[in-house]
Design an enzyme around this catalytic site. Structure first.
Site, PDB file in Angstrom:
ATOM      1  N   ARG A 153       0.410   4.848   7.876  1.00  0.00           N
ATOM      2  CA  ARG A 153       1.036   5.486   9.029  1.00  0.00           C
ATOM      3  C   ARG A 153       2.130   6.422   8.521  1.00  0.00           C
ATOM      4  NH1 ARG A 153      -2.817   4.345  11.502  1.00  0.00           N
ATOM      5  NH2 ARG A 153      -3.016   3.118  13.409  1.00  0.00           N
ATOM      6  N   GLY A 159      -3.730  -5.786   1.897  1.00  0.00           N
ATOM      7  CA  GLY A 159      -4.569  -6.300   2.986  1.00  0.00           C
ATOM      8  C   GLY A 159      -6.004  -5.902   2.680  1.00  0.00           C
ATOM      9  N   ARG A 160      -6.810  -5.839   3.741  1.00  0.00           N
ATOM     10  CA  ARG A 160      -8.231  -5.509   3.541  1.00  0.00           C
ATOM     11  C   ARG A 160      -8.415  -4.141   2.891  1.00  0.00           C
ATOM     12  NH1 ARG A 160      -8.950  -8.438   8.845  1.00  0.00           N
ATOM     13  NH2 ARG A 160      -7.668  -6.756   9.639  1.00  0.00           N
ATOM     14  N   ILE A 161      -7.663  -3.142   3.377  1.00  0.00           N
ATOM     15  CA  ILE A 161      -7.874  -1.781   2.854  1.00  0.00           C
ATOM     16  C   ILE A 161      -7.320  -1.667   1.433  1.00  0.00           C
ATOM     17  CG2 ILE A 161      -7.383   0.677   3.214  1.00  0.00           C
ATOM     18  CD1 ILE A 161      -7.382   0.024   6.278  1.00  0.00           C
ATOM     19  N   THR A 166      -2.348   6.638   3.477  1.00  0.00           N
ATOM     20  CA  THR A 166      -3.404   6.641   4.505  1.00  0.00           C
ATOM     21  C   THR A 166      -3.064   5.597   5.579  1.00  0.00           C
ATOM     22  OG1 THR A 166      -4.646   5.092   3.124  1.00  0.00           O
ATOM     23  CG2 THR A 166      -5.308   7.398   3.013  1.00  0.00           C
ATOM     24  N   GLU A 195       2.415  13.459  14.320  1.00  0.00           N
ATOM     25  CA  GLU A 195       1.072  14.032  14.170  1.00  0.00           C
ATOM     26  C   GLU A 195       0.715  14.787  15.435  1.00  0.00           C
ATOM     27  OE1 GLU A 195      -1.647  10.899  13.158  1.00  0.00           O
ATOM     28  OE2 GLU A 195      -0.602  10.468  11.287  1.00  0.00           O
ATOM     29  N   HIS A 227      -5.477  12.824   9.629  1.00  0.00           N
ATOM     30  CA  HIS A 227      -5.697  11.413   9.985  1.00  0.00           C
ATOM     31  C   HIS A 227      -7.195  11.134  10.177  1.00  0.00           C
ATOM     32  CE1 HIS A 227      -3.508   7.769  11.929  1.00  0.00           C
ATOM     33  NE2 HIS A 227      -4.607   7.381  11.319  1.00  0.00           N
ATOM     34  N   ALA A 261      -9.096   9.142   7.916  1.00  0.00           N
ATOM     35  CA  ALA A 261      -9.568   8.132   6.958  1.00  0.00           C
ATOM     36  C   ALA A 261     -10.775   7.329   7.471  1.00  0.00           C
ATOM     37  CB  ALA A 261      -8.439   7.201   6.559  1.00  0.00           C
TER      38      ALA A 261
HETATM   39  C1  DGY Z   1      -6.590   2.959  12.387  1.00  0.00           C
HETATM   40  O1  DGY Z   1      -7.642   2.454  12.782  1.00  0.00           O
HETATM   41  O2  DGY Z   1      -5.493   2.412  12.524  1.00  0.00           O
HETATM   42  C2  DGY Z   1      -6.699   4.286  11.712  1.00  0.00           C
HETATM   43  O3  DGY Z   1      -5.478   4.855  11.456  1.00  0.00           O
HETATM   44  C3  DGY Z   1      -7.611   5.229  12.461  1.00  0.00           C
HETATM   45  O4  DGY Z   1      -8.892   4.750  12.342  1.00  0.00           O
END
Ligand code: DGY
Length: 331
Positions: A237, A155-157, A235, A266, A285, A287
């Site tokens: 879930r 995806g984007r990330i 990074t 978490e 968490h 990122a």
């Molecule tokens: C999200 O936006 O889903 C990240 O896990 C926290 O910014």
């Protein structure tokens, strides 16, 4: 009379300012999320809710929130919200995509590099007074340049991480439900099936949302397919990784290391055995946690909420099907 909004944690002022113009807002001003009983009470007469990924917004909450029109989640992920239940009740759900892509990719890459080169372990070593001299075998790690990176999810990330990897001359493989030939051409990525990705990658980085299908996608079986020298980065879930299986793989040196920005649950229980291992880096968490990005997220979440309260379609509506159930002002 202004609509009422409940904000489940203090967000940056830039977002609150927008909300204050649009609504009477009440902010839960505590370090920890509001307990469920409080949330249930607070939502009773609100028109809008600004929630965080730490708030479980389920049918019970929605049943109490009889006037609720919109839930604006301050995150791109929205697995904390029962979207189906929201849609069934005509409640809009929004998220904060795009603004956090590059910041999250930065962190994923930082985690990859820190894990590969044992940065945290090395820092602890120095502080503990263990640095006696230069040593040929001291804190040897894995090379990043020229290595193979396997992205689970493009995806984007995932795409933004691939861009960074290219700067390090990495070969990038990806697996996704959808093939992205444009990205393949732009960045020279190679689409492979999941098994092949696990077998060939020196680094495996997870970029999928949490769904029933991705829960424990990384488990005993998938970990056993990875190289003994491989490093896992998450990074996305926490529940995408079966932590018990990860612990076994790390302790038995079935993989070389892991870098996690997310866990399940978490925060982790302080007795979680993963916290005792040296070949893992665990972050809380963070990122998307740059000042600029968290500001943009606050503004985006506030704008989404304000639009929904004004009866307009918010820019980042997650459940578009809800528009069949409610009337929105199209201009
Ligand atoms: C999200 O936006 O889903 C990240 O896990 C926290 O910014």
């Amino acid at each position: 009379m202004k609509p009422k909004v409940y904000v489940t944690r203090k967000i940056l002022e830039e977002g609150l300012k927008i909300l204050k113009k649009a609504a009477d807002i009440k902010v839960w001003d505590d370090e920890l999320p509001p307990p469920k009983e409080i949330l249930l009470e607070e939502v009773e007469d609100v028109d809008g809710l600004l929630s965080l990924l730490t708030d479980k917004i389920d049918a019970e909450v929605m049943n109490r929130a009889r006037k609720l029109k919109i839930i604006s989640n301050y995150a791109v992920g929205f697995d904390n919200i029962d979207v189906r239940e929201a849609t069934a009740r005509g409640i809009m759900v929004t998220n904060t995509p795009e603004v956090l892509t590059e910041t999250t990719a930065d962190l994923a890459f930082a985690l990859l590099m820190a894990t590969a080169r044992r940065i945290v372990e090395a820092d602890k070593f120095v502080r503990a007074g263990k640095w006696k001299t230069w040593e040929p075998m001291l804190l040897l790690g894995q090379d990043i340049h020229g290595a193979v990176l396997g992205l689970i999810g493009l995806g984007r990330i995932g795409y933004a991480v691939a861009k960074r990897a290219k700067g390090f001359d990495m070969k990038v493989l990806y697996y996704d439900l959808y093939r992205n030939e444009k990205a393949e051409n732009e960045l020279g990525l190679e689409f492979v099936e999941m098994d092949e990705l696990l077998q060939k990658s020196d680094f495996v980085s997870i970029h999928v949302p949490l769904t029933p299908d991705t829960k424990h996608l990384i488990n005993e079986k998938t970990l056993s397919m990875m190289k003994k020298t491989a490093i896992l980065i998450n990074t996305a879930r926490g529940p995408v990784v079966d932590e018990k299986a990860l612990y076994k793989a790390l302790v038995n040196n079935e993989i070389a290391g892991a870098g996690l920005d997310v866990m399940d649950p978490e925060p982790p229980n302080i007795n979680n055995p993963l916290l005792k291992l040296d070949n893992i880096i665990i972050l809380p968490h963070i990122a998307s946690a740059s000042i600029a990005t968290r500001t943009k997220m606050a503004i985006m979440a506030a704008r989404n909420l304000s639009a929904g309260l004004k009866g307009k379609t918010p820019e980042n509506l997650v459940n578009k099907e809800v528009l069949n159930k409610i009337k929105v002002d199209e201009d």
